[in-house]
Design an enzyme around this catalytic site. Sequence first.
Site, PDB file in Angstrom:
ATOM      1  NE  ARG A  68      -7.232  -8.093  -2.662  1.00 19.76           N
ATOM      2  CZ  ARG A  68      -5.982  -8.600  -2.030  1.00 19.76           C
ATOM      3  NH1 ARG A  68      -4.792  -8.014  -2.182  1.00 19.76           N
ATOM      4  NH2 ARG A  68      -5.883  -9.758  -1.116  1.00 19.76           N
TER       5      ARG A  68
ATOM      6  CD  GLU B  77      -4.874  -3.044  -5.527  1.00 17.00           C
ATOM      7  OE1 GLU B  77      -3.961  -2.108  -5.175  1.00 17.00           O
ATOM      8  OE2 GLU B  77      -4.747  -4.157  -5.038  1.00 17.00           O
TER       9      GLU B  77
ATOM     10  NE  ARG C 146       4.909  -4.155  -4.910  1.00 10.92           N
ATOM     11  CZ  ARG C 146       5.338  -3.963  -3.849  1.00 10.92           C
ATOM     12  NH1 ARG C 146       6.178  -4.514  -3.232  1.00 10.92           N
ATOM     13  NH2 ARG C 146       4.908  -2.835  -3.089  1.00 10.92           N
ATOM     14  CG  HIS C 147      -0.255  -4.085  -7.878  1.00 12.41           C
ATOM     15  ND1 HIS C 147       0.955  -3.294  -7.695  1.00 12.41           N
ATOM     16  CD2 HIS C 147      -0.999  -4.126  -6.868  1.00 12.41           C
ATOM     17  CE1 HIS C 147       0.947  -2.719  -6.395  1.00 12.41           C
ATOM     18  NE2 HIS C 147      -0.404  -3.222  -5.908  1.00 12.41           N
TER      19      HIS C 147
ATOM     20  CD  GLU D  50       2.376  -6.974   1.709  1.00  5.98           C
ATOM     21  OE1 GLU D  50       2.081  -5.749   1.399  1.00  5.98           O
ATOM     22  OE2 GLU D  50       1.499  -7.701   1.477  1.00  5.98           O
TER      23      GLU D  50
ATOM     24  CB  SER E 123      -0.679  -9.121   4.778  1.00 11.34           C
ATOM     25  OG  SER E 123      -0.742  -7.684   5.783  1.00 11.34           O
TER      26      SER E 123
ATOM     27  NE  ARG F 167       2.651  -8.567  -4.715  1.00  7.04           N
ATOM     28  CZ  ARG F 167       2.453  -7.626  -4.318  1.00  7.04           C
ATOM     29  NH1 ARG F 167       3.036  -7.232  -2.867  1.00  7.04           N
ATOM     30  NH2 ARG F 167       1.686  -6.458  -4.722  1.00  7.04           N
TER      31      ARG F 167
END
Lengths: 551, 551
Positions: A317, A319, A325-326, A470, A473, A525
């Site tokens: 990712r 991002e 938490r990333h 989370e 998903s 996670r």
Amino acid sequence: MADTQPPAEGSGEPQQPSKNALKKAQKEAEKAAKKAAAKERELAERMKKEASDAADVSAESYGELPLTGSKGFKKTGTPRVSLSDIDEYVDKEITFRCWVENARVQSAKLAFLNLRQAYNTIQAVVAASDKLSKQMVKFAGNVSTESLLVVTGEVKRVQEPIKSATIKDYELHIVKLFIEKKADVLPLQVSDAERAIPNEGLGEDVQKEGEGEGQPIVGLNTRLNNRTIDLRAKINLAIFDIKMGVQTLFLEFLSKEKFRLINTPKILGAASEGGANVFELKYFDRKAYLAQSPQFYKQMLIAARFQRVMEIGSVFRAENSNTARHLTEFIGLDLEMEFQEDYHEVMDVLENLMLFIFKELNTRYKKETDLVRSVYHVDEFKLPESGKVPRIEFTEGIKMLREVGEELNDFDDLSTPQEKLLGKLVLEKYGSDFYTLDQFPLAIRPAYTMPSPANANLSNSYDMFMRGQEICSGAQRIHDADLLSEMMRKHDPPVDPNGPGTKDYVDSFRYGCPPHGGGGFGLERIVQFWLGLPNIRMTSLFPRDPQRVVP
Amino acid sequence: MADTQPPAEGSGEPQQPSKNALKKAQKEAEKAAKKAAAKERELAERMKKEASDAADVSAESYGELPLTGSKGFKKTGTPRVSLSDIDEYVDKEITFRCWVENARVQSAKLAFLNLRQAYNTIQAVVAASDKLSKQMVKFAGNVSTESLLVVTGEVKRVQEPIKSATIKDYELHIVKLFIEKKADVLPLQVSDAERAIPNEGLGEDVQKEGEGEGQPIVGLNTRLNNRTIDLRAKINLAIFDIKMGVQTLFLEFLSKEKFRLINTPKILGAASEGGANVFELKYFDRKAYLAQSPQFYKQMLIAARFQRVMEIGSVFRAENSNTARHLTEFIGLDLEMEFQEDYHEVMDVLENLMLFIFKELNTRYKKETDLVRSVYHVDEFKLPESGKVPRIEFTEGIKMLREVGEELNDFDDLSTPQEKLLGKLVLEKYGSDFYTLDQFPLAIRPAYTMPSPANANLSNSYDMFMRGQEICSGAQRIHDADLLSEMMRKHDPPVDPNGPGTKDYVDSFRYGCPPHGGGGFGLERIVQFWLGLPNIRMTSLFPRDPQRVVP
């Protein structure tokens, strides 16, 4: 021989008597004298050393070994044991590989070492006697920390439990001690890596290091920069044993449920999910992209009639999120399955999978879990006493949040603080740190999400949470190509169902695809929230974030 | 009601008698007449349909279902069975999901369908009776191939074994038949995908398609372009079940041997192994690279005292090799372990691992293996009767090849044809399709390979072969930073031990790293050579090569 040989005939030097020749002869005489003196000294030293070696009754029992597998190395064939089996060897002599936690000379006749092998540490004593020399005591007491040893010794029961070692009832009386591989001065002490990191942020705060209660506090960045030393800490070994545990439990449970293990491509010819947050790479003479998830492929395999599929694979990712938490690269635990009549069948599997993992972690990995949580003072992970995972509708979640004063519209997405707050409310009400939120608003889910038959603003989709954060998903996916195309076009932002990254995917639903759903878990996670760790980087061996791609 | 109501008072129309008003009244009368006629027709049709429905005793027992999970869909709650359990249901009525291999109308009163579910196929009969309408027979016999069905029927024993189905002793007497998801016209017939691909090359030859012995031959490229249909072939399901098998057996064996499952990064800050054949990507505002192997990381974890590590992960190679055994992305089965005194300890583990995998494939995956090999007319995979894997020194291999006329120098690398030839010679001499070549020339191995103590031109390294083709490369690695630096500098081409991609790696050996070795297997190659498949692309769900990044 070579030293005493006369100069070779026909040597380059012309044979003319002269001042220069005299000077030269004098110089050579001086040289020869010096040489002779040096030889005498050398001889004296050798004799002295031999005498000393003779006096050293332990000369053959300690020292530094040549590099294993190199020319000078000689095999002994001595079997080596594991310290986990120490109970079997009381009053017996054992040989094993270990490393030095610390070594200290107590007196000329006594040295102590703390030796480690995986999770086990044992106290070792090197005591001078008529069979063990003072030289050996000195050598043993001065071995550098973290050096790798092969030691032989007798296992002896002790009167008082040993506080400084994990093996409390025995100590080792050293007979032989060889350095197999010496350690240089360490850039980071393993004992410092055993303590908690100062806080959960990254940025400046984490790099700040100092003395807290007399012990150095080493920040996360320093640890990650010296990761191969950092990882030697028992707490880290425990974290990664648990990470292995989650993966093997995932496979164990889902194999029994007849899921097929798949391996989907990580290099894609086109950015599939809109093109945001995707890494671009040079693929020979064209561009390609790294997979942000196996989503399209696992669904295409359901269309290919694989029925139930699972994957453990790398996810990428792009991002630019510098949070606790990333990660830009992590391991996805993915699954997808056909269901018969109701997507809740999929949720049942997902919830039972996680319950199985939690329960087995609590038994098979209890020691490791306790070890990590004790350092971070983390509460136990509460599971529902009823054995039934709380499954709460999104609208009900909104209601619970409003009741405690949060301002939210019916179909708003939850912020991270709101998710955490809802986690607390659910824990209070249902006694569970794990729960599921069902029937999310359609607008905040991907275009391939099946709309809810009950309410056009909602969807057959869900998230799963651990300690209010989370971890998964998932949803029922649209298994009809025409409806999928329509929903893609209507999505915000719209997706082109005939695009280079979507056409094959959409078309795969034209040939009788079964209804299906699934979910994707972030492995790191799960480990982070199970253990209550302050930063996700601690759960990745060599974490990747926007700032870090080394080591 | 609305139709018969008078115009509302104060409607927009002025109340003036005129020619226009008359015309208008006429028109409206005509309209009303037409409307009435239409209503009559509608009523008549409805009555006719109702009469017809009433006549169709099966009206409720067949048809096309609304999209599962959509508004119109209604759950039945009927349990659905697996065809694998059919023995339990003789003379009973069962309901199950399946898809249509083919459907044919025999007569107005009789239709046959071949129904499939995973590896199982069953013959189904739809016979008109007083309980089952001709309309239903017609509907069932015309369902499009590959459509997904939910059928209910009685399991009946048959007199003669059924040739055209895998379930030979029973047929299904259909009671209900619903299309759950209709299939469009297929771009590729699944039955064509069940047959062998025409040859092993890729290029033009493979794309050449035609009629061979009356049946269409579909080339590999066409199959891969329509992969989600292609994968429905049983032979493909078998290939990927075996691929799953190899992975789970790998984990099973090595877990017992106390290997730790690791996940190493696939994004690297610098190209570690010289920079050739590496994919470059944009990583925010800098460059990064895709891992060509987990080599450096698994060794760093041995330095971090993880003792024994294993990984199943994606490997990326930017090699422009368009052969039948190269992929640009594949799954690496990697392991690395410390050893005590001899790197042959590592080879023992590797050989025993492979023997375990082969033996278990022969039992747990015998059906799947036989299914695939039968299509490609492949010989059994021979294993040594002694249970001992032939371990041959490289120099001995050279000798064997020279004896049959190959011209080779002592330290030459073997060409692919020479490897295959040696495989044949070994099979003849030792009766094994699997063997190991030990003590490779140092010059043709990576810089981190431990030189041989016996001969400075050789090294403590090995390759493993299946059917004469390499599946694994491994070695003892240099675990001393200084020797490693020296060997890197002396290597051809030289490697900078202080480079951005090597420094952390080299430095990790300064702090007491144990002697270690390991190996990396190409998962797809193991599957390819186990099954004797002509092309490695057949063992990747969505293969990647220099020409292909879709689907």
